[in-house]
Design a protein around this motif. Sequence first.
Motif, short mmCIF file in Angstrom:
data_model
loop_
_atom_site.label_atom_id
_atom_site.label_comp_id
_atom_site.label_asym_id
_atom_site.label_seq_id
_atom_site.Cartn_x
_atom_site.Cartn_y
_atom_site.Cartn_z
N ILE A 1 0.75 -1.27 -0.07
CA ILE A 1 -0.05 -0.06 0.03
C ILE A 1 1.09 1.08 -0.02
O ILE A 1 0.26 2.21 -0.01
N ARG A 2 2.10 1.21 -0.02
CA ARG A 2 3.13 2.21 0.26
C ARG A 2 2.73 3.16 -1.14
O ARG A 2 2.70 4.51 -1.03
N VAL B 1 -0.52 4.88 -1.54
CA VAL B 1 -0.87 5.91 -0.74
C VAL B 1 -0.03 7.16 -0.83
O VAL B 1 -0.63 8.30 -0.93
N ARG B 2 1.15 6.96 -1.15
CA ARG B 2 1.83 8.25 -1.61
C ARG B 2 1.57 8.86 -2.77
O ARG B 2 1.66 10.11 -2.87
N ILE B 3 0.90 8.27 -3.69
CA ILE B 3 0.60 8.93 -5.16
C ILE B 3 -0.70 9.63 -4.73
O ILE B 3 -0.82 11.01 -5.00
N VAL B 4 -1.51 9.18 -4.05
CA VAL B 4 -2.88 9.76 -3.48
C VAL B 4 -2.52 11.03 -2.51
O VAL B 4 -3.00 11.92 -2.91
N VAL B 5 -1.32 10.68 -1.71
CA VAL B 5 -1.10 11.84 -0.73
C VAL B 5 -0.58 12.85 -1.47
O VAL B 5 -0.70 14.10 -1.13
N LEU B 6 0.42 12.72 -2.53
CA LEU B 6 1.03 13.61 -3.33
C LEU B 6 -0.19 14.46 -4.09
O LEU B 6 0.15 15.73 -4.08
N ARG C 1 -1.91 -5.44 12.49
CA ARG C 1 -1.62 -5.77 10.99
C ARG C 1 -2.17 -4.77 9.95
O ARG C 1 -1.80 -4.75 8.71
N VAL C 2 -3.28 -3.88 10.44
CA VAL C 2 -3.72 -3.14 9.44
C VAL C 2 -3.58 -1.74 9.70
O VAL C 2 -3.15 -0.83 8.95
N LEU C 3 -4.01 -1.33 10.71
CA LEU C 3 -4.29 0.29 11.08
C LEU C 3 -3.02 0.99 11.45
O LEU C 3 -2.79 2.02 10.91
N LEU C 4 -2.23 0.00 12.03
CA LEU C 4 -0.78 0.96 12.50
C LEU C 4 0.06 0.94 11.25
O LEU C 4 0.66 1.80 11.14
N PRO C 5 0.13 -0.27 10.40
CA PRO C 5 0.99 0.02 9.17
C PRO C 5 0.39 1.05 8.15
O PRO C 5 1.25 1.79 7.61
N VAL C 6 -0.89 0.92 8.06
CA VAL C 6 -1.66 2.02 7.16
C VAL C 6 -1.17 3.73 7.85
O VAL C 6 -1.04 4.39 6.87
N GLY C 7 -1.65 3.74 9.09
CA GLY C 7 -1.17 5.12 9.68
C GLY C 7 0.22 5.41 9.56
O GLY C 7 0.62 6.72 9.28
N GLU D 1 2.42 4.26 7.53
CA GLU D 1 2.73 4.64 5.84
C GLU D 1 2.19 5.96 5.41
O GLU D 1 2.60 6.78 4.75
N ILE D 2 0.70 6.29 6.13
CA ILE D 2 0.22 7.46 5.60
C ILE D 2 1.00 8.73 6.18
O ILE D 2 1.41 9.78 5.71
N GLY D 3 1.45 8.55 7.26
CA GLY D 3 2.63 9.57 7.92
C GLY D 3 3.73 10.00 7.28
O GLY D 3 4.33 11.09 7.13
N ASP D 4 4.43 8.65 6.87
CA ASP D 4 5.44 8.62 6.03
C ASP D 4 5.28 9.47 4.77
O ASP D 4 6.21 10.24 4.09
N ALA D 5 4.24 8.99 4.15
CA ALA D 5 3.80 9.49 2.90
C ALA D 5 3.62 11.15 2.93
O ALA D 5 3.79 11.95 2.34
N LEU D 6 2.86 11.55 4.04
CA LEU D 6 2.71 12.82 4.30
C LEU D 6 3.87 13.55 4.23
O LEU D 6 4.19 14.88 3.59
#
Length: 424
Positions: A17-18, A21-26, A272-278, A280-285
Amino acid sequence: MSTENPAPVPPAPHALIRIPVRIVVLVLVLPVRMAWDALTATGRLLDRALLRPIGRGLAWLYRHTVKRPAVWLYERLLAPAGRALIRAARGTGRGIAWALGGLWDGLAWVFGGLWRGLAWVFAQLGAGLAWVFGGLWRGLSWVLGGLWRGLSAGAILLGKAAAWPFVALWRHVLVPVGRYGIAAPAVWLYRSVLAPVGRGIGWALVRSGRALAWVLGGLWRGIALGAGWLRRGLLITVRALCTVLLVWPWRYGIVPLVTYGIARPAVWLWQRVLLPVGREIGDALAICWRTAGFLSRAVGRGLAWLARNLVVRPVVWAVRHLFVRPAAWIYREVCAPAGRWVRDAVWAPARKALAEGRQAARAALASAREAVRRARLDTWRALVGESGANRPGERQVARARTLGSTTNVPGAAPGPEISPQTRG
């Protein structure tokens, strides 16, 4: 399994999902970052071009229209006026204090003398009255003391005479009857009859109490033993009911349901889901914010280059060739020669004429003062007369004298020896 061709490692779930997520966040962050950089650049431009000059202008205006006039007004008008008022108030206060002090001293001296006179008169009057009343009191106390001593002696004799029959009755009748007729038989009755009877009754009560206590103790122990068995039976029954109704449903029903139905799935979902997604979203931001910053700065530099080459430089060239250079030529070719001509042909002669006028005014004032002085001397001569010693234009030098000596100071004319009595 061969070590030369290891099996491919499956990608982690968060790696899948990396990139999306980074494309959407960009895409979402880039307009925000560009708007932020535009606002920041606009704010800096407004600060440099508008706010700082306005602030400096307001500061200059405040300094020259409010501060300096206020300081000048305070230093030149208010402070001297305040000091003058303070000095006047101090002088007036000292004068009033001196006048009131003198008045108070005079009144104090007058009233003090009056008070001392009245005090002396009252002291003498009090001393006389004290001597008179003291004599009267001493005489009256001697008379009353003698009368009191006589009455006291008579009263004592009468009291003894009246109390003798009662004393004799108490001493010779009541005391022997009470001692030998009542007290002695009562003591014998207590010692010989009442005390032995009481001891016997007490012994009998003690024996009967011990027997009754042994009977009641056995009965109480039986009752306590039965109550203990009953309590243990009730406790066992209540414990069993609580175990069946409360403990077993909690242990074998609610706890497994909460543990395996809610808690562990929620932990697995979080880990397994929320913490990795969160994460990745923080790093992507963070990464997309920096990337959007690079893009925004590149766009800003391009726009700045376009504005500088298409707007600023043509405007600067136009201002320089249409206003600055003509203004410089007018100053160099017209204003500077006209200013030098005004300085040499108008200002220098005017300043010279002003200086000559000042010198002429000073000379006229000096001649006027000399004329006034001479007119005053002529008036004095016309009123008093002219003597040989006071000739106009000659400075009189006092002659030296040596106070009775026959020798004089060398080079000085001797003065007349005139005593102060004959001089006046």
